[in-house]
Design an enzyme around this catalytic site. Structure first.
Site, PDB file in Angstrom:
ATOM      1  N   LYS A   9       0.714  -1.092  -0.089  1.00 42.70           N
ATOM      2  CA  LYS A   9      -0.078  -0.200   0.081  1.00 42.70           C
ATOM      3  C   LYS A   9       0.929   1.287  -0.041  1.00 42.70           C
ATOM      4  O   LYS A   9       1.651   1.377   0.791  1.00 42.70           O
ATOM      5  CB  LYS A   9      -0.963   0.099   1.301  1.00 42.70           C
ATOM      6  CG  LYS A   9      -2.017   0.699   1.114  1.00 42.70           C
ATOM      7  CD  LYS A   9      -3.119   0.285   2.282  1.00 42.70           C
ATOM      8  CE  LYS A   9      -4.303   1.339   2.289  1.00 42.70           C
ATOM      9  NZ  LYS A   9      -5.100   0.961   3.642  1.00 42.70           N
TER      10      LYS A   9
HETATM   11  O1  G3P Z   1      -8.865   2.238   4.424  1.00 41.30           O
HETATM   12  C1  G3P Z   1      -8.750   3.491   4.708  1.00 41.30           C
HETATM   13  C2  G3P Z   1      -9.707   3.618   6.019  1.00 41.30           C
HETATM   14  O2  G3P Z   1      -8.936   3.029   7.172  1.00 41.30           O
HETATM   15  C3  G3P Z   1      -9.829   5.023   6.452  1.00 41.30           C
HETATM   16  O3  G3P Z   1     -11.024   5.118   7.155  1.00 41.30           O
HETATM   17  O4  G3P Z   1     -12.679   5.926   8.591  1.00 41.30           O
HETATM   18  O5  G3P Z   1     -10.224   6.630   8.972  1.00 41.30           O
HETATM   19  O6  G3P Z   1     -11.603   7.476   7.158  1.00 41.30           O
HETATM   20  P1  G3P Z   1     -11.312   6.278   8.132  1.00 41.30           P
END
Ligand code: G3P
Length: 217
Positions: A87
């Site tokens: 990633k």
């Molecule tokens: O895959 C990316 C994700 O983990 C981000 O999620 O909820 O932190 O915006 P969030």
């Protein structure tokens, strides 16, 4: 559409995997920190454990931001298990590294994508997956699902091979909308996946069937 779970929590990964519908796992440094995984050896060991739990693509994120560092880290991550997907952040050296990994047969997930222009660059560099962050776009009063539609249209029109991996999913409706908009993969917290199960008429209908079944049991 493939389902990935977006967590480093082993119990949640097991629960989603036991449902039989899991195609992979994504993690990031914040999710690792949330589980208290510290230090590169512990992080590598955790990725190995996840790879042994789930038979599917497992995204492991680099923390370097320069080309040489990203490539070095990515090679070490890819050596953990054949299912590791490296990633890489959507930055200039990240794009260069994506192309290097593509040319060297290493699968990649370009993360922190917030625009169609970034998605085009990642696809040009040959990223296996491109991750637009739906929830964070919605948080800033833009439309995350609209971005998925736009990228799906561009990739379809131009014949780009990268898969659209909708990330930063916050609820079950996001998953449904991403499926409609043409996402190839949704990576979701366990709660959002389980949210797809819920409908009050299912619960009411089942209770009635079970009650009626007692009449002829
Ligand atoms: O895959 C990316 C994700 O983990 C981000 O999620 O909820 O932190 O915006 P969030």
């Amino acid at each position: 559409m493939k389902f990935f779970i977006d967590t480093a929590n082993l119990a949640q990964i097991k629960e989603a995997n036991d449902l039989g519908i899991l195609d992979g796992v994504t993690t990031n440094p914040s999710l690792m920190a949330k589980e208290g995984i510290q230090g590169s050896e512990a992080v590598m060991a955790h990725y190995k454990t996840i790879c042994e739990l789930v038979d599917g693509d497992i995204s492991a994120e680099v923390i370097s931001t320069d080309f040489a560092g990203i490539v070095k880290e990515g090679k070490a991550l890819a050596a953990i298990h054949p299912n590791i997907v490296v990633k890489v952040p959507m930055i200039k050296d990240g794009v260069k590294a994506l192309k290097w990994f593509t040319d060297n047969g290493i699968k990649t997930n370009c993360t922190l994508v917030f625009s169609a222009g970034q998605a085009i660059l990642a696809a040009k560099a040959g990223a296996t997956y491109v991750s637009p962050f739906i929830g964070r776009i919605d948080d800033s009063s833009w439309d995350g699902i609209e971005l998925i539609s736009q990228i799906a249209h561009i990739y379809g029109t131009q014949g780009f091979k990268s898969e659209i991996l909708a990330a930063s999913i916050r609820n079950a409706l996001h998953i449904v909308k991403c499926a409609e908009a043409g996402a190839d993969v949704c990576t979701c917290p366990l709660d959002s996946i389980l949210g797809l199960l819920k409908h009050p008429l299912t619960d009411i209908g089942l209770a009635k069937f079970l009650e009626d079944a007692k009449k002829f049991a």
